[in-house]
Design a protein around this motif. Structure first.
Motif, mmCIF file in Angstrom:
data_model
loop_
_atom_site.group_PDB
_atom_site.id
_atom_site.type_symbol
_atom_site.label_atom_id
_atom_site.label_comp_id
_atom_site.label_asym_id
_atom_site.label_seq_id
_atom_site.Cartn_x
_atom_site.Cartn_y
_atom_site.Cartn_z
ATOM 1 N N ARG A 130 -12.585 -1.382 0.034
ATOM 2 C CA ARG A 130 -12.482 -1.566 -1.330
ATOM 3 C C ARG A 130 -11.931 -3.053 -1.619
ATOM 4 N NH1 ARG A 130 -12.049 3.375 -3.816
ATOM 5 N NH2 ARG A 130 -11.526 4.903 -2.713
ATOM 6 N N ARG A 164 0.928 -1.135 -0.202
ATOM 7 C CA ARG A 164 -0.040 0.051 -0.050
ATOM 8 C C ARG A 164 0.762 1.286 0.050
ATOM 9 N NH1 ARG A 164 -5.351 1.449 1.695
ATOM 10 N NH2 ARG A 164 -5.416 3.648 2.366
ATOM 11 N N GLN A 186 -7.890 1.548 -12.129
ATOM 12 C CA GLN A 186 -6.722 1.104 -12.845
ATOM 13 C C GLN A 186 -7.240 1.104 -14.618
ATOM 14 O OE1 GLN A 186 -6.426 -0.123 -9.684
ATOM 15 N NE2 GLN A 186 -4.881 1.217 -9.801
ATOM 16 N N THR A 189 -10.141 -1.689 -8.675
ATOM 17 C CA THR A 189 -9.234 -2.057 -9.689
ATOM 18 C C THR A 189 -9.717 -1.480 -11.113
ATOM 19 O OG1 THR A 189 -8.304 -3.998 -8.242
ATOM 20 C CG2 THR A 189 -7.206 -3.420 -10.442
#
Ligand code: TMP
Length: 203
Positions: free
Chosen positions: A93, A50, A102, A98
């Protein structure tokens, strides 16, 4: 008692963190064992990852693979054992983030993330995903006002808008799993909505 996997999602500044406490108390009061955790993070390895992901500029593929590395460790060490023991796992999350950040935010092709998700947790999906949704400019103004914004929180408004749009698209795709909550309402109103959703999903 069967385990319950609940994830909380939303763009930074949408207010999700405020409601994790409420959910934890609510399930504990109902006699459930609650495991609160987060991604990326939730394990010693995951928290190191992280720090890297939130604080260091890096290639977007490296970022995506690190997030899945943290996720694999988290599933192995925390999520799967807790679910097997019958706990309620409240996870701040998961893979929807993602797809949103992303793929939506940074343009990673969806099939790549789908393949990584299948490899990492093909047989496991959240039972319920609470998506806290707020206007991107309001959410961004909130995080910019915080003292130490991280690499994602410092992104521009267009990034926040793409992430939000990708979350909402995912919610439309899977209406059975997702519940979209208007993070712009009062805390009490959001909690009342959460209660209705939990009653419908969990009883
Ligand atoms: P948090 O501030 O809500 O704990 O989330 C940390 C940041 O990590 C947030 O800005 C979004 C980002 N993130 C991703 O980009 N992809 C992911 O898969 C996850 C789980 C988080």
């Amino acid at each position: 008692m069967t385990g319950l996997f609940i994830t909380l999602e939303g763009i930074d500044g949408a207010g999700k963190s405020t409601h994790v406490d409420y959910l934890a108390h609510r399930f504990a009061a109902a006699g459930r064992t609650v495991v609160r955790t987060r991604e990326p993070g939730g394990t010693a390895v995951g928290e190191r990852i992280r720090e890297l992901v939130l604080d260091h500029a890096m290639d977007v593929l490296a970022e995506t693979l690190l997030i899945f590395s943290a996720r694999a460790q988290h599933l192995h060490e925390v999520v799967r054992p807790a679910l097997a023991a019958g706990s309620v796992v409240l996870c701040d999350r998961f893979t929807d983030a993602t797809f949103a950040y992303q793929c939506g935010g940074r343009g990673v092709p969806e099939p790549s993330v789908e393949a990584l998700a299948a490899l990492t947790h093909g047989d496991l999906a959240p039972d319920l995903t609470l998506l806290f949704d707020t206007d991107a400019s309001i959410a961004r103004a909130r995080v910019v006002a915080r003292s130490a914004a991280d690499r994602f929180e410092r992104e521009d408004l267009a990034f926040f808008e793409r992430v939000r749009a990708r979350y909402l698209a995912q919610a439309r795709r899977e209406p059975g799993r997702f519940c979209v909550l208007d993070g712009g309402r009062s805390i009490a109103e959001v909690q009342a909505s959460i209660e209705r959703v939990i009653a419908r999903h969990v009883g």
